[in-house]
Motif scaffolding. Structure first.
Motif, PDB file in Angstrom:
ATOM      1  N   VAL A   1       0.852  -1.177   0.000  1.00 49.53           N
ATOM      2  CA  VAL A   1       0.000   0.000   0.000  1.00 49.53           C
ATOM      3  C   VAL A   1       0.891   1.231   0.000  1.00 49.53           C
ATOM      4  CG1 VAL A   1      -0.240   0.265   2.513  1.00 49.53           C
ATOM      5  CG2 VAL A   1      -2.070   1.043   1.003  1.00 49.53           C
ATOM      6  N   THR A   2       0.527   2.215  -0.806  1.00 49.97           N
ATOM      7  CA  THR A   2       1.209   3.509  -0.832  1.00 49.97           C
ATOM      8  C   THR A   2       0.204   4.561  -0.393  1.00 49.97           C
ATOM      9  OG1 THR A   2       2.646   2.800  -2.649  1.00 49.97           O
ATOM     10  CG2 THR A   2       2.476   5.165  -2.236  1.00 49.97           C
ATOM     11  N   ALA A   3       0.400   5.047   0.815  1.00 51.31           N
ATOM     12  CA  ALA A   3      -0.506   6.040   1.397  1.00 51.31           C
ATOM     13  C   ALA A   3      -0.025   7.439   1.047  1.00 51.31           C
ATOM     14  CB  ALA A   3      -0.555   5.865   2.911  1.00 51.31           C
ATOM     15  N   ARG A   4      -0.966   8.337   0.774  1.00 47.14           N
ATOM     16  CA  ARG A   4      -0.618   9.705   0.374  1.00 47.14           C
ATOM     17  C   ARG A   4      -1.430  10.692   1.216  1.00 47.14           C
ATOM     18  NH1 ARG A   4      -1.570  13.352  -4.190  1.00 47.14           N
ATOM     19  NH2 ARG A   4       0.429  14.238  -4.843  1.00 47.14           N
TER      20      ARG A   4
ATOM     21  N   TRP B   1      -0.574  -1.404   8.296  1.00 45.30           N
ATOM     22  CA  TRP B   1      -1.160  -2.019   7.106  1.00 45.30           C
ATOM     23  C   TRP B   1      -1.238  -3.521   7.324  1.00 45.30           C
ATOM     24  CZ3 TRP B   1      -3.982  -2.163   3.048  1.00 45.30           C
ATOM     25  CH2 TRP B   1      -3.726  -2.978   1.950  1.00 45.30           C
TER      26      TRP B   1
ATOM     27  N   GLU C   1       4.281  10.512   1.063  1.00 37.33           N
ATOM     28  CA  GLU C   1       3.851   9.137   0.794  1.00 37.33           C
ATOM     29  C   GLU C   1       4.570   8.197   1.755  1.00 37.33           C
ATOM     30  OE1 GLU C   1       4.551   8.159  -3.291  1.00 37.33           O
ATOM     31  OE2 GLU C   1       2.699   9.124  -3.984  1.00 37.33           O
TER      32      GLU C   1
ATOM     33  N   TRP D   1      -6.027  13.549   4.374  1.00 34.00           N
ATOM     34  CA  TRP D   1      -5.849  12.209   3.817  1.00 34.00           C
ATOM     35  C   TRP D   1      -6.223  12.230   2.331  1.00 34.00           C
ATOM     36  CZ3 TRP D   1      -3.262   8.141   4.775  1.00 34.00           C
ATOM     37  CH2 TRP D   1      -3.613   6.895   4.245  1.00 34.00           C
TER      38      TRP D   1
ATOM     39  N   CYS E   1      -4.948   6.192  -1.129  1.00 36.78           N
ATOM     40  CA  CYS E   1      -3.803   5.312  -1.320  1.00 36.78           C
ATOM     41  C   CYS E   1      -4.021   4.477  -2.573  1.00 36.78           C
ATOM     42  CB  CYS E   1      -3.616   4.399  -0.109  1.00 36.78           C
ATOM     43  SG  CYS E   1      -4.953   3.191   0.104  1.00 36.78           S
TER      44      CYS E   1
END
Length: 295
Positions: free
Chosen positions: A208-211, A226, A246, A276, A279
């Motif tokens: 997962v790539t959270a932004r 995660w 990120e 938020w 992702c």
């Protein structure tokens, strides 16, 4: 496969489901087989059994000689779920994801997968079965922005990605677990800020790539998790400069589980804001998992 006498079938919901169910039942009856729903009484005098499965566990799988999955596109499965959960799109997406995950469970057990839009298919024990479709759809590339895009092929292929937008997540508000928005005031006590979306993922390695954006007063101390339930990868970050960030986290799903990305205020803050931005999730090769790594 002349020794096949018990075939389990999962049909993903969509416009082709009823047609394939009817075709399979007719093919079974032509061979002297009985067709039943999962959990129904079996006709032991029949030459064979066709079982339409709902619940998938090892005991039921062990009772079958072969398995079949009649697939549907992510949009078709979601639309069927939306009709059932018209007041809650997120619940519809969760149901659709769980149905795809169940289908992947059968594929792990060597199920034959057929496209629901196909006009015919060779099936174990039943031979060539025609679905009655008048035309076959052409393959359509899925938009990665579709939150179910990872299920464009079953099982999800290495490199399959999907975007999970901010509206799919939940945000705390005061002492309540939901009710907040993606624009978050992080001042106050340490607490969970973001959680979701609880879409079921099949076994395998998932990244997962959270932004998000941060506007810290001093340092914003955040924790990211995660995984599924208590099995999570955790990453800590201290953000002292306003900007867009990120964070990348990897986790191996040993079994199907509801994916959750959590963001916490890791300690109390006097001031600070966070927005938020969502992702994206990606299926990794099983040997490519890295440690949690902020970018």
């Amino acid at each position: 496969m002349s020794d096949v006498r018990v075939v389990g079938v999962v049909t993903l919901p969509g416009p082709h489901e009823a047609r394939w169910r009817s075709a399979l039942v007719q093919a079974a009856k032509a061979k002297g087989w009985a067709a039943t729903k999962d959990g129904g009484d079996r006709d032991v005098s029949a030459a064979g059994q066709l079982i339409f499965m709902r619940d998938i566990d090892d005991a039921r799988l062990a009772e079958t000689d072969a398995l079949v999955v009649v697939s549907a596109s992510p949009d078709e499965v979601f639309e069927a779920a939306r009709q059932r959960h018209s007041d809650d799109p997120r619940q519809a997406l969760r149901r659709a994801a769980s149905q795809f995950s169940a289908a992947c469970r059968l594929i792990e057990n060597h199920a034959v997968v057929i496209d629901g839009a196909a006009s015919e298919a060779d099936l174990p024990g039943l031979g060539r079965v025609a679905s009655g479709a008048e035309e076959v759809r052409a393959a359509v590339a899925l938009d990665p922005a579709n939150p179910l895009a990872i299920y464009g092929a079953l099982p999800p292929r290495i490199g399959a990605t999907a975007a999970w937008s901010p509206d799919l997540f939940s945000y705390t508000r005061g002492v309540e677990h939901e009710g907040g928005t993606a624009d978050i005031d992080i001042s106050g006590r340490a607490r969970i800020l973001v959680h979701g979306p609880y879409f079921q993922l099949p076994p395998g390695a998932w990244r997962v790539t959270a932004r998000f954006t941060v506007e810290p007063d001093d340092d914003a101390f955040l924790m990211f998790q995660w995984g599924a339930a208590a099995g999570v990868t955790t990453c800590y970050g201290a953000f002292d400069t306003p900007g867009v960030y990120e964070v990348v986290l990897d986790r191996v799903w040993e079994r199907p589980g509801n994916a959750e990305l959590r963001v916490w205020a890791e300690r109390g803050h006097l001031f600070g804001k966070m927005t938020w931005l969502g992702c994206h999730v990606e299926r990794l090769p099983d040997d490519a998992v890295i440690a949690a790594s902020p970018i």
